[in-house]
Each structure stands twice: as C-alpha cells, then as structure tokens.
Design a protein around this motif. Sequence first.
Motif, PDB file in Angstrom:
ATOM      1  N   LEU A 172       0.848  -1.175   0.000  1.00 38.09           N
ATOM      2  CA  LEU A 172       0.000   0.000   0.000  1.00 38.09           C
ATOM      3  C   LEU A 172       0.893   1.238   0.000  1.00 38.09           C
ATOM      4  O   LEU A 172       1.636   1.468   0.956  1.00 38.09           O
ATOM      5  N   ALA A 173       0.826   2.013  -1.079  1.00 35.25           N
ATOM      6  CA  ALA A 173       1.610   3.252  -1.158  1.00 35.25           C
ATOM      7  C   ALA A 173       0.819   4.343  -0.445  1.00 35.25           C
ATOM      8  O   ALA A 173      -0.252   4.736  -0.902  1.00 35.25           O
ATOM      9  N   THR A 174       1.344   4.815   0.673  1.00 29.42           N
ATOM     10  CA  THR A 174       0.531   5.614   1.604  1.00 29.42           C
ATOM     11  C   THR A 174       0.910   7.086   1.658  1.00 29.42           C
ATOM     12  O   THR A 174       0.560   7.774   2.613  1.00 29.42           O
ATOM     13  N   LYS A 175       1.624   7.565   0.645  1.00 28.87           N
ATOM     14  CA  LYS A 175       2.016   8.980   0.681  1.00 28.87           C
ATOM     15  C   LYS A 175       0.795   9.879   0.830  1.00 28.87           C
ATOM     16  O   LYS A 175      -0.225   9.656   0.194  1.00 28.87           O
ATOM     17  N   THR A 176       0.935  10.862   1.660  1.00 31.65           N
ATOM     18  CA  THR A 176      -0.083  11.878   2.011  1.00 31.65           C
ATOM     19  C   THR A 176      -1.271  11.318   2.814  1.00 31.65           C
ATOM     20  O   THR A 176      -2.132  12.080   3.242  1.00 31.65           O
ATOM     21  N   GLN A 177      -1.334  10.019   3.031  1.00 31.98           N
ATOM     22  CA  GLN A 177      -2.469   9.452   3.774  1.00 31.98           C
ATOM     23  C   GLN A 177      -2.153   9.409   5.265  1.00 31.98           C
ATOM     24  O   GLN A 177      -1.075   8.970   5.653  1.00 31.98           O
ATOM     25  N   PRO A 178      -3.102   9.840   6.102  1.00 34.51           N
ATOM     26  CA  PRO A 178      -2.848   9.832   7.548  1.00 34.51           C
ATOM     27  C   PRO A 178      -2.761   8.401   8.098  1.00 34.51           C
ATOM     28  O   PRO A 178      -3.358   7.478   7.555  1.00 34.51           O
ATOM     29  N   ALA A 179      -2.030   8.262   9.202  1.00 35.89           N
ATOM     30  CA  ALA A 179      -1.777   6.936   9.771  1.00 35.89           C
ATOM     31  C   ALA A 179      -3.060   6.215  10.150  1.00 35.89           C
ATOM     32  O   ALA A 179      -3.148   4.992   9.993  1.00 35.89           O
ATOM     33  N   ASP A 180      -4.084   6.957  10.620  1.00 30.86           N
ATOM     34  CA  ASP A 180      -5.300   6.237  11.038  1.00 30.86           C
ATOM     35  C   ASP A 180      -6.013   5.604   9.841  1.00 30.86           C
ATOM     36  O   ASP A 180      -6.573   4.519   9.952  1.00 30.86           O
ATOM     37  N   LEU A 181      -5.935   6.273   8.685  1.00 31.47           N
ATOM     38  CA  LEU A 181      -6.532   5.693   7.483  1.00 31.47           C
ATOM     39  C   LEU A 181      -5.735   4.462   7.018  1.00 31.47           C
ATOM     40  O   LEU A 181      -6.309   3.468   6.563  1.00 31.47           O
ATOM     41  N   VAL A 182      -4.428   4.556   7.147  1.00 33.91           N
ATOM     42  CA  VAL A 182      -3.585   3.410   6.781  1.00 33.91           C
ATOM     43  C   VAL A 182      -3.902   2.224   7.682  1.00 33.91           C
ATOM     44  O   VAL A 182      -4.034   1.087   7.228  1.00 33.91           O
ATOM     45  N   ARG A 183      -4.089   2.516   8.961  1.00 34.93           N
ATOM     46  CA  ARG A 183      -4.428   1.430   9.892  1.00 34.93           C
ATOM     47  C   ARG A 183      -5.800   0.853   9.606  1.00 34.93           C
ATOM     48  O   ARG A 183      -6.018  -0.349   9.752  1.00 34.93           O
ATOM     49  N   GLU A 184      -6.711   1.710   9.160  1.00 35.60           N
ATOM     50  CA  GLU A 184      -8.034   1.215   8.770  1.00 35.60           C
ATOM     51  C   GLU A 184      -7.898   0.221   7.612  1.00 35.60           C
ATOM     52  O   GLU A 184      -8.527  -0.832   7.593  1.00 35.60           O
ATOM     53  N   ALA A 185      -7.055   0.576   6.649  1.00 29.60           N
ATOM     54  CA  ALA A 185      -6.829  -0.321   5.507  1.00 29.60           C
ATOM     55  C   ALA A 185      -6.188  -1.632   5.961  1.00 29.60           C
ATOM     56  O   ALA A 185      -6.586  -2.714   5.519  1.00 29.60           O
TER      57      ALA A 185
END
Length: 234
Positions: free
Chosen positions: A31-44
């Motif tokens: 998952l390329a997570t540039k500009t995405q906040p950590a909580d959204l990444v954790r949701e994914a």
Amino acid sequence: MIAERLARVRLRVAVAAQEAGRDPRDVRLLLATKTQPADLVREALAADARARADDPAATALLVGENRVQELVAKGPELAGFADVHLIGPLQSNKVNAALRWASCIESLASLDLAQRLSARTTGPLDVYVQVNVSGEPTKHGVAPEQAVELATAVAALPRLRVAGLMTVGARSADPAVVRSGYALLRGLRDELVASGTRTATELSMGMSGDLELAVAEGATLVRVGSAVFGPRPT
Ligand SMILES: *Cc1c(COP(=O)(O)O)cnc(C)c1O
C-alpha cells in the motif's frame, strides 16, 4: 469503502496472475501511503486483516512510504501493524531515520548510499535496486545498463541483502511501452540471479493504473495507492 477497494485490487491481481499462469500468492501487495494519515492506513490494514481471516494463505499487506519525513511521522503508529518499505529516494543524511522505521529500502540507486546503509544498519537489511527502465529524466533509479553491476556490488556489502529490483513504470498511454519496461526489469533480474546474486528474485513493479501489465511480466510485489485511497489531491 477501503475494504471494498482493497478487495477489488486483490481480485485484479488474482485475475492477472491466473491469466499469466502464476499463483496469485506469489504477488504481494504494498500500500503506497504517501499523504495518507496513519489512522486511514491502519483502517486499511485492519480491513485487510479481516479479509485475510477467510484466506489464511494470503500474504499480509506491506506499507510503502515515499518520504522519510512521513515515514518518521507515521512510523510509531504503524509499528507492529505492517512492514514498512521506503519507496522514495533516500538522502544520505536521513539514513538513520529511515533505518529506524523501514524494514526495506526499495529505492537504492547508488553504491555510496548502499555503503552508508551497510555501515549503519544492524542488519540484515533487505534492499531493492531501483532501475529507471523508461529513461524519463524525472525518474529516480540507475540506468538499466548499470543495474546488474550495482546490484552485484551492493550484494557484496556486509549486512545488506539484495531482494530484487524495483521500478516505476513508463508514463505512457501505450500499454506496450509500459509492458516492455517491465519485461526489461525482469530480464535484468534474471541476469542478476544467473550471475550469482541468488537472493535477488523479487520484482517490485506495477501501480494502480498498470498492475496487470506488471503481473504479466512477473511482478512479485505491486505498489498500489490511488486504487485503494482514491485520487490524491494535486
Ligand atoms: C505513489 C506511488 C505508487 C502508487 O501509485 P498509484 O498510482 O497511486 O497506485 C507506487 N510506487 C511509488 C514509488 C509511488 O510513489
């Protein structure tokens, strides 16, 4: 939303693998997570973990950050949830910060940086040599003609393990052009393994718009951002 989009990406990978006569489980998803906040990444990551509960053989999502600054900012919130790779260029003064939060550097493109990583890591550290297969001047990576020589030299350094090669595909509307770049990377990987760097089996290539072409050419790791998170603000 995210769970659905992730499922759709997993399905695209699986269909592409099957069409290429490959086992879908040989293609990991990052998952390329540039500009995405950590909580959204954790949701994914949580959505993916739930989906994988039905398919225990499926491999866990990896996370890829482009900038060390973001890697450091989100690192504490992602630690223990996913392996994080650095997929953007690394400046030599940020080696320690990168090593603190990334388990793999996918953007290695110089022997000088490799020597610094080798000197500072407690190892073993996985690295990919990034190759600029399209020759586009804005793209990071070594020229294809230099890739095998660099990777061989890196593999000889202590504490580094060359896991494979990485590329960002050509920016072209012509699938044949994009695909030929991925075929080129595959040929370089084959050359590298045949010449004795036996750990270098991986091919990190393919993104939201072209992952099918990369899987057809043997990608073992596809890096997807916008197909999961939606288009990035420009
Ligand atoms: C942003 C990015 C990706 C993912 O791109 P999408 O088109 O959003 O899927 C993959 N690799 C690298 C190096 C990136 O910077």
